[in-house]
Motif scaffolding. Structure first.
Motif, PDB file in Angstrom:
ATOM      1  N   UNK A   1       0.823  -1.213   0.000  1.00  0.00           N
ATOM      2  CA  UNK A   1       0.000   0.000   0.000  1.00  0.00           C
ATOM      3  C   UNK A   1       0.856   1.263   0.000  1.00  0.00           C
ATOM      4  N   UNK A   2       1.880   1.270   0.840  1.00  0.00           N
ATOM      5  CA  UNK A   2       2.695   2.473   1.013  1.00  0.00           C
ATOM      6  C   UNK A   2       3.863   2.541   0.041  1.00  0.00           C
ATOM      7  N   UNK A   3       4.216   1.404  -0.559  1.00  0.00           N
ATOM      8  CA  UNK A   3       5.304   1.394  -1.532  1.00  0.00           C
ATOM      9  C   UNK A   3       6.660   1.652  -0.912  1.00  0.00           C
ATOM     10  N   UNK A   4       6.817   1.231   0.338  1.00  0.00           N
ATOM     11  CA  UNK A   4       8.075   1.420   1.057  1.00  0.00           C
ATOM     12  C   UNK A   4       8.590   0.071   1.552  1.00  0.00           C
ATOM     13  N   UNK A   5       9.917  -0.111   1.585  1.00  0.00           N
ATOM     14  CA  UNK A   5      10.455  -1.376   2.098  1.00  0.00           C
ATOM     15  C   UNK A   5      10.157  -1.545   3.579  1.00  0.00           C
ATOM     16  N   UNK A   6       9.823  -2.758   3.958  1.00  0.00           N
ATOM     17  CA  UNK A   6       9.416  -3.070   5.326  1.00  0.00           C
ATOM     18  C   UNK A   6      10.361  -4.106   5.923  1.00  0.00           C
ATOM     19  N   UNK A   7      10.767  -3.873   7.175  1.00  0.00           N
ATOM     20  CA  UNK A   7      11.587  -4.826   7.912  1.00  0.00           C
ATOM     21  C   UNK A   7      10.788  -5.296   9.123  1.00  0.00           C
ATOM     22  N   UNK A   8      10.532  -6.597   9.205  1.00  0.00           N
ATOM     23  CA  UNK A   8       9.738  -7.158  10.293  1.00  0.00           C
ATOM     24  C   UNK A   8      10.596  -7.400  11.528  1.00  0.00           C
ATOM     25  N   UNK A   9      10.020  -7.081  12.686  1.00  0.00           N
ATOM     26  CA  UNK A   9      10.693  -7.279  13.966  1.00  0.00           C
ATOM     27  C   UNK A   9       9.742  -7.990  14.923  1.00  0.00           C
ATOM     28  N   UNK A  10      10.261  -8.999  15.628  1.00  0.00           N
ATOM     29  CA  UNK A  10       9.440  -9.810  16.524  1.00  0.00           C
ATOM     30  C   UNK A  10       9.552  -9.299  17.959  1.00  0.00           C
TER      31      UNK A  10
END
Length: 297
Positions: free
Chosen positions: A175-184
């Motif tokens: 949706x935002x067109x930005x790279x995402x880094x997942x954190x737990x």
């Protein structure tokens, strides 16, 4: 370190550990636009996080006073504060950060895990449309917005483990067109990313964050060390007063007044801490950032 807004911009702040001084003015603030919601109906009447105690007294009047102080703090720092009308029966609507993520004028709304907060999302969706936003997408996955999303200026850090679904991270990227880094996230006290980490500098080539390592899984700690080798590392005291629920404009860092150790740490990096009293709002598990959605137009 300053607990008021009247300190000279070029003031030099002492480092309590070493006695050295640094020029706070070396950091450059950028003007921000925020969306906030007055806690007119604030109370603690249910439990959806470990901080909430319905059996303890809560002062709505005091919460409003603290919120007003926070709003005035932003305005005195040169920022613009927009407001949304609070609604009866939604005592946590004050925590505006949970209801939208805005980057380059694109809006990804929220979908709450707790049914007690579900109705908040529609009020914020309407606010965006009424204020000229045309790219407004409501998520299919559970997504608690800036509660679990932190924009570094180049990528979106995304928390999961207690509230936001992992699938919401891929949805946000689309949706935002930005790279995402997942954190737990692994500690239930730090159920949102915004009580475990915040961005100090999102304007430079190398973004700077502050975070509490023990709130994250071992793998996520490794990711954070790789991405932010110069990060400000918070301790347990910082985390326990929700000190990491801070808001930075690149120079001024608004923190809960109890977060004195963290204030010293960010001051050592040339930032100017501004301490505010949010003790009443903390009874529902919130702080400065929880009350503050950034409108990145």
């Amino acid at each position: 370190m300053s607990s008021t807004l009247d300190a000279p911009l070029g003031a030099r702040t002492p480092d309590p550990a070493s006695g050295a001084t640094f020029a706070a003015g070396e950091r450059v603030p950028t003007r921000r636009r925020y969306l906030m919601c007055e806690p007119r109906f604030f109370t603690v009447e249910y439990v959806i996080n470990p901080w909430m105690r319905p059996d303890q007294p809560v002062s709505t009047e005091r919460a409003v006073e603290q919120w007003e102080q926070l709003r005035r703090t932003y305005e005195r720092l040169g920022h613009t504060v927009e407001t949304i009308e609070p609604q009866p029966g939604l005592p946590d609507m004050v925590f505006a950060a949970n209801s939208g993520t805005v980057i380059d004028g694109r809006v990804l709304g929220s979908r709450f895990r707790a049914e007690q907060r579900a109705a908040e999302a529609e009020h914020f969706r309407r606010w965006f449309l009424e204020h000229g936003y045309r790219s407004v997408v409501m998520p299919e996955k559970i997504n608690e917005a800036e509660g679990d999303f932190a924009w570094t200026g180049s990528l979106l850090l995304a928390g999961t483990g207690f509230r936001t679904d992992p699938g919401a991270h891929a949805e946000a990227q689309e949706v935002l067109g930005m790279p995402v880094v997942s954190l737990q996230l692994v500690d239930p006290r730090y159920y949102h990313l915004d009580v475990a980490l915040f961005v100090l500098d999102d304007q430079s080539e190398h973004p700077l964050v502050a975070y509490y390592p023990d709130a994250f899984s071992p793998g996520s700690q490794q990711v954070l060390r790789r991405l932010f080798p110069d990060a400000v590392i918070a301790n347990a005291e910082d985390a326990e007063c929700l000190g990491l629920n801070g808001v930075s404009d690149g120079r001024n860092v608004v923190l809960p007044m109890e977060a004195t150790h963290l204030a010293e740490k960010v001051a050592e990096r040339g930032f100017e801490p501004v301490l505010v009293d949010v003790s009443e709002l903390r009874k529902s598990g919130g702080g400065p950032k929880c009350c503050t959605m950034e409108l990145r137009d």
